[in-house]
Design an enzyme around this catalytic site. Sequence first.
Site, PDB file in Angstrom:
ATOM      1  N   ASN A   7      40.136  -4.672   7.216  1.00 39.00           N
ATOM      2  CA  ASN A   7      41.441  -5.050   7.394  1.00 39.00           C
ATOM      3  C   ASN A   7      42.313  -4.225   6.483  1.00 39.00           C
ATOM      4  O   ASN A   7      42.247  -4.663   5.247  1.00 39.00           O
ATOM      5  CB  ASN A   7      41.410  -6.587   7.179  1.00 39.00           C
ATOM      6  N   GLU A  35      44.841  -5.712  11.284  1.00 39.73           N
ATOM      7  CA  GLU A  35      46.327  -5.658  10.680  1.00 39.73           C
ATOM      8  C   GLU A  35      46.733  -4.215  10.526  1.00 39.73           C
ATOM      9  O   GLU A  35      47.106  -3.974   9.497  1.00 39.73           O
ATOM     10  CB  GLU A  35      45.956  -6.626   9.510  1.00 39.73           C
ATOM     11  N   TYR A 105      40.945  -9.710  15.172  1.00 40.00           N
ATOM     12  CA  TYR A 105      41.641 -10.037  13.945  1.00 40.00           C
ATOM     13  C   TYR A 105      42.164 -11.670  14.205  1.00 40.00           C
ATOM     14  O   TYR A 105      43.075 -11.766  15.137  1.00 40.00           O
ATOM     15  CB  TYR A 105      42.881  -9.298  13.765  1.00 40.00           C
ATOM     16  N   ASP A 144      38.052  -9.316  10.688  1.00 42.13           N
ATOM     17  CA  ASP A 144      38.674 -10.389   9.863  1.00 42.13           C
ATOM     18  C   ASP A 144      38.750 -11.749  10.547  1.00 42.13           C
ATOM     19  O   ASP A 144      39.490 -11.907  11.414  1.00 42.13           O
ATOM     20  CB  ASP A 144      40.207 -10.097   9.339  1.00 42.13           C
ATOM     21  N   ASN A 146      39.039 -14.760   9.442  1.00 42.81           N
ATOM     22  CA  ASN A 146      39.865 -15.466   8.859  1.00 42.81           C
ATOM     23  C   ASN A 146      39.143 -17.115   8.373  1.00 42.81           C
ATOM     24  O   ASN A 146      39.727 -18.129   8.609  1.00 42.81           O
ATOM     25  CB  ASN A 146      41.218 -15.675   9.470  1.00 42.81           C
ATOM     26  N   ASP A 241      44.142  -5.577   0.342  1.00 41.25           N
ATOM     27  CA  ASP A 241      43.807  -6.752  -0.275  1.00 41.25           C
ATOM     28  C   ASP A 241      42.271  -7.416   0.441  1.00 41.25           C
ATOM     29  O   ASP A 241      41.639  -8.127  -0.243  1.00 41.25           O
ATOM     30  CB  ASP A 241      44.585  -8.012  -0.058  1.00 41.25           C
TER      31      ASP A 241
END
Length: 250
Positions: A7, A35, A105, A144, A146, A241
């Site tokens: 990501n 992203e 994602y 990702d 999440n 990040d």
Amino acid sequence: MKMISWNVNGLRACIGKGFWDFFRLADADIFCMQETKMLRGQATIDLPDYEEFWNSADKKGYSGTAVFSKQKPISATYDLGIEEHDHEGRVITLEYDTFFLVNCYTPNSQRDLVRLDYRMKWEDDFREYLIGLDRKKPVILCGDLNVAHKEIDLRHPKANMKNAGFTQEERNKMTELLEAGFVDSFRLLYPQRTDAYTWWSYMHNARASNAGWRIDYFIVSERIAPQIQNSEIYQEIPGSDHCPVALTIF
């Protein structure tokens, strides 16, 4: 075969923070991004050795996925074919001779869990999509997702029980996916490894203190789990990040 998932939290920004240095060093056969926050023509990309696949959100500067692959796949498809899910550029599926690669994602449930109900619908529909692919040939899912699945997967589990990414609802959906015939490659190899995180908040100096979450995954069909050679987390790589994760499979 080596695969990378990252990501990048805005590919154009990540390019300015050393993306190509890591890309060249990794020399992956398949490099997946989430992203991306861009359209294909919004950055200079010169990759003669790679096929490129892009899925951008309708909303500019939001979400988006991309895959760079040295091997040309049999086919490429985008999204899930479900109207309510197909406007944010969240899924790319590439079919190869012996497996499907799915780059995803997953939608974030957001602050105050305002999108949790939608997230639950996404989880059910996405799981059924993966099961459908798995009936044809094995699946390698990366991205990702999440969610930190277990308490071992984040630094402060007790404080985050009701926060997006660690609600019981989201964790249960990950359990349902794994119970449907899939394996978390990192936990297969390293079931007890702690402090293995892939995302850190920009607040409170979280990355320097490694107060992170493991929310980026390579998940594979059970029947090809014996082919996994390694599942890695590159915590030392800056630029986003999130940090990159890798799967090596033969």
